[in-house]
Enzyme design. Structure first.
Site, PDB file in Angstrom:
ATOM      1  N   ASP A   1       0.802  -1.226   0.000  1.00 14.42           N
ATOM      2  CA  ASP A   1       0.000   0.000   0.000  1.00 14.42           C
ATOM      3  C   ASP A   1       0.834   1.275   0.000  1.00 14.42           C
ATOM      4  OD1 ASP A   1      -2.676  -1.056  -0.023  1.00 14.42           O
ATOM      5  OD2 ASP A   1      -2.313  -1.770   2.008  1.00 14.42           O
TER       6      ASP A   1
ATOM      7  N   ASP B   1      -7.198  -3.907  -5.669  1.00 12.62           N
ATOM      8  CA  ASP B   1      -6.830  -2.637  -5.044  1.00 12.62           C
ATOM      9  C   ASP B   1      -5.405  -2.209  -5.412  1.00 12.62           C
ATOM     10  OD1 ASP B   1      -8.422  -4.540  -3.617  1.00 12.62           O
ATOM     11  OD2 ASP B   1      -8.564  -3.204  -1.898  1.00 12.62           O
TER      12      ASP B   1
END
Length: 407
Positions: free
Chosen positions: A130, A190
């Site tokens: 991330d 994602d």
């Protein structure tokens, strides 16, 4: 005599009372334009005025590196805070940078710089995919505004760290490290969003390695993450020996074959962004097809805000996900520029109008640094259900900036 005195007192009392009534009526009539209307005991003000109040909450709220606001639960009336290592930590400083761009007020820039500094240590965190969410949404936004050389170096180091999670045999960046006994090499939809950090790192450093990794990851996702109807799987599990996809499951959707709304949003945004950096028409086509699946789905409500999963059998008696709507709406402003399809921009404008209402804006009295209501974090775990979430606000602010800049 007593009777006459009593009558006089009664007359003066009634006269005074009548005067007060007339006075109140006159005041109300002459000032009615200044008094907000009331509905069910709640003062109603314009959406723009309410937004300004919500923006101020960001300046008033104290944070540090272990207390970054992630979500607000209206049921408990509590703000959930996280440390810089959390995948959402970059959205709060990102929101402040965008508020500075929207308002031009120096106070937002100062607060943005302060909160951005709190997560710099994450540039070395190789235990997460991330990095884009954390570092590009904060330092990337800051670099766009300031052209600060230090921010530039942080972005390059963050991209270098993210690159260590790329495995050439699979052709993708590994997403999670947990559940290793179940998922040999998991990649989630994602992860497309983290590619922007890599593309930008090549632009500002001249090192094409980052760009090449991003393209390989996008190509693997394109090949393995989409069904025939252009809905997306959440998790694709790869075999590290052969490099082939061996399982396609969900972690946050209703089931393995359902279309999780935010997952669909990540795909639309991710491939639109990839086209911006590469000009590859295959990416543009996937973004368009994914968007059409989303917009034409029979369970998408009239107001444009999707339920958390398009295939939840309890629709319409289930919760929505505002974060999915803001991500898609922001992406479709850009996609409309690339395709000239009016339906994309119309959706974006509809979502903006929907969200700028009492139904979706947090009331003015709530002392929390958030703007929107009704987002869903992780439905299967019943975590952050129907709450305010910082990434919903991030893409909402980006949506407003993109529409503003289009004019």
């Amino acid at each position: 005599m007593r009777k006459n005195n009593y009558c006089k007192q009664l007359y003066f009392s009634l006269s005074r009372y009548r005067y007060l009534i007339i006075h109140v009526l006159i005041v109300n009539v002459t000032s009615c334009k200044e008094i907000p209307h009331k509905k069910e005991g709640i003062l109603r003000i314009s959406a723009d005025s309410l937004l300004q109040i919500r923006y101020q909450k960001f300046l008033d709220y104290p944070i540090d590196s272990i207390s970054i606001p992630r979500s607000y639960d209206p049921k408990t009336k509590k703000v959930f805070k996280v440390a810089s290592k959390d995948w959402t930590s970059g959205f709060y400083p990102g929101n402040l940078w965008q508020l500075y761009k929207l308002t031009g007020k120096p106070a937002f820039k100062s607060k943005a710089m302060e909160s951005t500094d709190y997560i710099e240590q994450e540039k070395y965190n190789d235990g997460t995919h991330d990095m884009g969410f954390k570092m590009y949404c904060s330092f990337g936004e800051g670099f766009e505004v300031t052209k600060n050389d230090h921010y530039k170096s942080v972005l390059i180091q963050s991209a270098t760290t993210l690159s260590t999670r790329f495995y050439k045999k699979v052709g993708s960046i590994r997403s999670w490290d947990f559940n290793k006994d179940i998922w040999e090499y998991p990649v989630i939809i994602d992860n497309m969003m983290n590619l922007e950090l890599l593309f930008e790192a090549t632009k500002i450093s001249g090192d094409s390695t980052f760009h090449k990794i991003a393209v390989q990851h996008a190509n693997s996702t394109l090949k393995n993450h989409f069904r025939e109807d252009n809905s997306s799987f959440h998790v694709v599990v790869y075999d590290t020996v052969t490099g082939r996809a061996k399982d396609k499951v969900t972690h946050q959707g209703y089931n393995d074959n359902s279309s999780w709304a935010r997952g669909q949003a990540w795909g639309i945004y991710g491939f639109t962004m990839c086209y911006r950096y590469t000009g590859n028409l295959v990416y543009l086509e996937q973004a368009r097809k994914s968007a059409e699946f989303y917009l034409k789905h029979n369970s998408l409500p009239e107001d444009g805000i999707p339920f958390w999963d398009f295939n939840d059998p309890s629709i319409p008696n289930t919760i929505k996900d505002v974060s999915a709507a803001t991500i898609v709406a922001s992406a479709l402003v850009e996609l409309a520029n690339f395709t000239n399809e009016k339906a994309f921009l119309e959706y974006s404008k509809k979502v903006l109008k929907t969200l700028k209402s009492e139904a979706y804006l947090l009331p003015s009295e709530i002392e929390a640094p958030f703007i929107l209501k009704h987002s869903t974090g992780n439905w299967p775990k019943k975590d952050e259900m129907d709450v305010s979430i910082n990434y919903a606000d991030y893409y909402f602010l980006e949506l407003m900036l993109r529409i503003k800049n289009k004019k």
